[in-house]
Scaffold this active site. Structure first.
Site, mmCIF file in Angstrom:
data_model
loop_
_atom_site.group_PDB
_atom_site.id
_atom_site.type_symbol
_atom_site.label_atom_id
_atom_site.label_comp_id
_atom_site.label_asym_id
_atom_site.label_seq_id
_atom_site.Cartn_x
_atom_site.Cartn_y
_atom_site.Cartn_z
ATOM 1 N N LYS A 261 33.800 39.833 35.195
ATOM 2 C CA LYS A 261 32.862 40.840 35.694
ATOM 3 C C LYS A 261 32.612 41.974 34.694
ATOM 4 C CE LYS A 261 33.462 39.999 40.612
ATOM 5 N NZ LYS A 261 33.737 40.546 41.932
ATOM 6 N N ASN A 282 28.434 41.487 38.871
ATOM 7 C CA ASN A 282 28.761 40.247 39.602
ATOM 8 C C ASN A 282 27.524 39.386 39.820
ATOM 9 O OD1 ASN A 282 27.418 41.609 41.693
ATOM 10 N ND2 ASN A 282 28.678 40.604 43.238
ATOM 11 N N ASP A 297 28.725 43.888 44.724
ATOM 12 C CA ASP A 297 30.004 44.025 45.438
ATOM 13 C C ASP A 297 30.056 45.344 46.206
ATOM 14 O OD1 ASP A 297 31.184 41.620 44.743
ATOM 15 O OD2 ASP A 297 32.081 42.406 42.906
ATOM 16 N N GLY A 320 39.098 45.984 39.951
ATOM 17 C CA GLY A 320 37.641 45.837 39.985
ATOM 18 C C GLY A 320 37.058 46.041 41.369
ATOM 19 N N PRO A 343 50.358 54.321 39.128
ATOM 20 C CA PRO A 343 49.650 55.602 39.277
ATOM 21 C C PRO A 343 48.637 55.866 38.172
ATOM 22 C CG PRO A 343 52.023 55.886 39.574
ATOM 23 C CD PRO A 343 51.826 54.481 39.115
ATOM 24 N N TYR A 403 40.017 37.841 51.913
ATOM 25 C CA TYR A 403 39.352 37.049 52.960
ATOM 26 C C TYR A 403 39.960 35.676 53.204
ATOM 27 C CZ TYR A 403 36.534 35.153 49.096
ATOM 28 O OH TYR A 403 36.111 34.572 47.934
HETATM 29 P P1 NAP Z 1 42.137 43.240 40.134
HETATM 30 O O1 NAP Z 1 41.044 43.855 39.332
HETATM 31 O O2 NAP Z 1 43.105 42.330 39.476
HETATM 32 O O3 NAP Z 1 42.951 44.448 40.812
HETATM 33 C C1 NAP Z 1 44.050 44.182 41.642
HETATM 34 C C2 NAP Z 1 44.629 45.486 42.140
HETATM 35 O O4 NAP Z 1 45.661 45.140 43.067
HETATM 36 C C3 NAP Z 1 45.281 46.342 41.062
HETATM 37 O O5 NAP Z 1 45.133 47.683 41.399
HETATM 38 C C4 NAP Z 1 46.737 45.920 41.152
HETATM 39 O O6 NAP Z 1 47.646 46.941 40.770
HETATM 40 C C5 NAP Z 1 46.892 45.737 42.639
HETATM 41 N N1 NAP Z 1 48.008 44.862 42.979
HETATM 42 C C6 NAP Z 1 48.180 43.572 42.572
HETATM 43 N N2 NAP Z 1 49.308 43.089 43.113
HETATM 44 C C7 NAP Z 1 49.860 44.074 43.855
HETATM 45 C C8 NAP Z 1 51.020 44.181 44.643
HETATM 46 N N3 NAP Z 1 51.870 43.160 44.772
HETATM 47 N N4 NAP Z 1 51.271 45.340 45.266
HETATM 48 C C9 NAP Z 1 50.429 46.392 45.131
HETATM 49 N N5 NAP Z 1 49.312 46.364 44.396
HETATM 50 C C10 NAP Z 1 49.026 45.210 43.762
HETATM 51 O O7 NAP Z 1 41.551 42.406 41.361
HETATM 52 P P2 NAP Z 1 40.202 42.720 42.186
HETATM 53 O O8 NAP Z 1 39.072 41.958 41.609
HETATM 54 O O9 NAP Z 1 40.090 44.183 42.331
HETATM 55 O O10 NAP Z 1 40.533 42.035 43.592
HETATM 56 C C11 NAP Z 1 41.421 42.646 44.511
HETATM 57 C C12 NAP Z 1 41.344 41.930 45.857
HETATM 58 O O11 NAP Z 1 40.026 42.056 46.398
HETATM 59 C C13 NAP Z 1 41.597 40.422 45.753
HETATM 60 O O12 NAP Z 1 42.462 40.054 46.775
HETATM 61 C C14 NAP Z 1 40.285 39.765 45.999
HETATM 62 O O13 NAP Z 1 40.413 38.566 46.713
HETATM 63 C C15 NAP Z 1 39.560 40.793 46.852
HETATM 64 N N6 NAP Z 1 38.114 40.689 46.666
HETATM 65 C C16 NAP Z 1 37.377 40.325 47.748
HETATM 66 C C17 NAP Z 1 36.013 40.187 47.627
HETATM 67 C C18 NAP Z 1 35.219 39.803 48.853
HETATM 68 O O14 NAP Z 1 34.067 39.380 48.728
HETATM 69 N N7 NAP Z 1 35.772 39.971 50.030
HETATM 70 C C19 NAP Z 1 35.369 40.442 46.411
HETATM 71 C C20 NAP Z 1 36.147 40.837 45.317
HETATM 72 C C21 NAP Z 1 37.528 40.946 45.469
HETATM 73 P P3 NAP Z 1 48.341 46.947 39.320
HETATM 74 O O15 NAP Z 1 47.360 47.666 38.407
HETATM 75 O O16 NAP Z 1 49.572 47.685 39.576
HETATM 76 O O17 NAP Z 1 48.552 45.504 38.927
#
Ligand code: NAP
Length: 454
Positions: A261, A282, A297, A320, A343, A403
């Site tokens: 992305k 996206n 998004d 993201g 943090p 989801y």
């Molecule tokens: P990302 O960029 O990798 O960010 C993940 C975030 O989650 C980071 O802040 C990470 O913190 C934190 N994290 C990961 N593991 C953790 C844990 N065990 N405990 C606490 N914090 C944790 O991923 P993203 O693209 O933002 O996606 C995040 C979630 O949103 C995913 O589950 C994805 O499925 C969902 N999502 C859903 C949709 C939808 O259409 N519904 C669309 C996009 C994303 P650190 O920096 O500490 O690693």
């Protein structure tokens, strides 16, 4: 055969349309002429006596009546601003966008007796309306032809070559395309394009993306709207190679997912303001050989939360999806706090948007009206939740972006605490509807997206 010409006034729709219809021995339907016939008066009088709104109503009726015709259709310049018109024009048709630079258009239409649509001086009106309509033009088109330096005959020839299936790639480029399709495991796509030269391609760019529901959704929507489109998966380790392949295909649009992305942005010709502010694309729309980046998004987070405008919101996570969520919540005038297990990441994200930040443990006492969960915690097979029922207040809205499963551990905890809950599928539904509109110009009701995903 149904060929549709869209574009601003002065881009050659009528002249090109007449030549095409003559060559193909099919009727030419000029939507503006049909509107005049229906009203029994010229367009200048329709505007003068009844105003633009009445003209648009008549234009809507005319375009609806052309849905199933065989022939060439030329539309008025503003017709594609109504997505219902686009759906009718696209039905079993091929839509060509004729474009030209603003000064060329202004030169061509100077002296016309058509009334202005704004109070602006003519040259300024052309520039302003082109900017306002850009997204709708690019979305509605299957292909785009610059008529600025071409005669109507040259433009008609180009269209005839395209619909006749004449190769647009040099033999070298064709070999490169076929090589890449082979490496991507997409030889079926090559066969489809060879069988049907009018076919347009869309796809999801990601690694991995085998789990994505987008191919199912899009291919059902394409069939529903009578569009000769196929949606596939572009799964590959780097975004640059996916974009190289995309540029060798009759590709109209891409959905972009993890991990591309942010990285995909440097491969695009333009990125809109929302995507630039969020730092992620996206959605890619391709038209006239150019690629335009968008982010939908944030609209997927925003749409289900409009009823909580102005409240206090907490975002859990700082990646993201969290950035899109913060952008959406701020657009709803919310007071936002970002909490993350790292943090520094929370501070960086909050700093970009001028909001508060902290650690996950700071959630207690945050007194939030809205909680948006944007970490993978609770995603199958993980059964944990960052919050327990005792952490949540009755009446809070909890939106879990995860989801899979549809009912996550956090959603269950929120229901137990008496919160309003919004599942992550709602983000997918709303961002997909907006993405489909950008790529095709057609508005899809969220209910139809849900039905197609079932
Ligand atoms: P990302 O960029 O990798 O960010 C993940 C975030 O989650 C980071 O802040 C990470 O913190 C934190 N994290 C990961 N593991 C953790 C844990 N065990 N405990 C606490 N914090 C944790 O991923 P993203 O693209 O933002 O996606 C995040 C979630 O949103 C995913 O589950 C994805 O499925 C969902 N999502 C859903 C949709 C939808 O259409 N519904 C669309 C996009 C994303 P650190 O920096 O500490 O690693």
């Amino acid at each position: 055969m149904k060929i549709v010409l869209v574009g601003f006034r002065g881009t050659g729709k009528t002249s090109v349309g007449r030549i095409l219809a003559n060559r193909l021995r099919v009727p030419f339907f000029d939507a503006d002429v049909l509107v005049e016939r229906r009203a029994g008066m010229p367009i200048t009088e329709i505007f003068g006596e009844y105003g633009e709104a009445h003209f648009r109503t008549l234009e809507r009726e005319v375009i609806a009546s052309l849905r199933t015709v065989e022939g060439v259709i030329g539309t008025g310049g503003g017709a594609v601003m109504n997505p219902e018109n686009v759906a009718d024009l696209r039905w079993n048709g091929t839509v060509f966008l004729l474009s030209a630079a603003p000064d060329i258009i202004h030169g061509r239409i100077a002296g016309s007796d058509r009334p202005g649509l704004t109070a602006l001086p003519p040259a300024e009106e052309v520039r302003t309306l082109l900017a306002q309509r850009k997204e709708a033009y690019l979305g509605a088109a299957d292909a785009c032809i610059d008529t600025g330096t071409r005669t109507p005959v040259e433009v008609a020839d180009m269209i005839l070559r395209q619909i006749g299936g004449e190769a647009v790639l040099s033999p070298d480029k064709q070999r490169e395309r076929d090589d890449l399709l082979g490496k991507f495991g997409l030889t079926a796509v090559r066969e489809m394009i060879e069988r049907d030269p009018g076919l347009r391609v869309c796809g999801i760019a990601g690694n991995p993306c085998a789990h994505s529901k987008s191919p199912l959704l899009y291919n059902r929507l394409f069939a529903h709207f009578g569009m000769r489109y196929h949606y596939t998966r572009f799964e590959w380790p780097d975004a640059g190679t996916i974009i190289r392949l995309a540029n060798l295909l009759p590709l109209k649009g891409l959905s972009v997912t993890i991990p591309f992305k942010a990285d995909v942005m440097r491969h695009l010709d333009e990125v809109d303001d929302h995507a630039a502010a969020i730092g992620a694309v996206n959605t890619v729309v391709r038209c006239g050989g150019r690629m335009y980046g968008h982010n939908t998004d944030w609209l997927g987070v925003r749409a289900p939360l409009v009823h909580r405008r102005g409240g206090r919101a907490v975002v859990l996570g700082a990646g993201g999806a969290a950035a899109a969520a913060v952008y959406a919540l701020i657009s709803l005038d919310m007071d936002v706090t970002v909490l993350s297990r790292t943090p520094d990441a929370a501070q960086r994200l909050a700093g970009r948007f001028g909001c508060r930040w902290g650690r996950l443990e700071d959630f207690k006492g945050s007194d939030a009206d809205v909680v948006v969960h944007a970490t993978p915690v609770g995603m199958e097979p993980d059964t944990r939740s960052l919050l327990a029922p005792r952490d949540l207040e009755r009446g809070t809205t909890v939106f879990d972006l995860v989801y899979t499963p549809p009912e996550t551990p956090l959603i269950r905890a929120a229901m137990e605490a008496g919160c309003e809950t919004i599942p992550g599928t709602e983000m997918f539904v709303h961002q997909a509807a907006e993405q489909f509109r950008l790529i095709t110009g057609i508005t899809v009701p969220p209910a139809l997206v849900r039905e197609m995903l079932a």
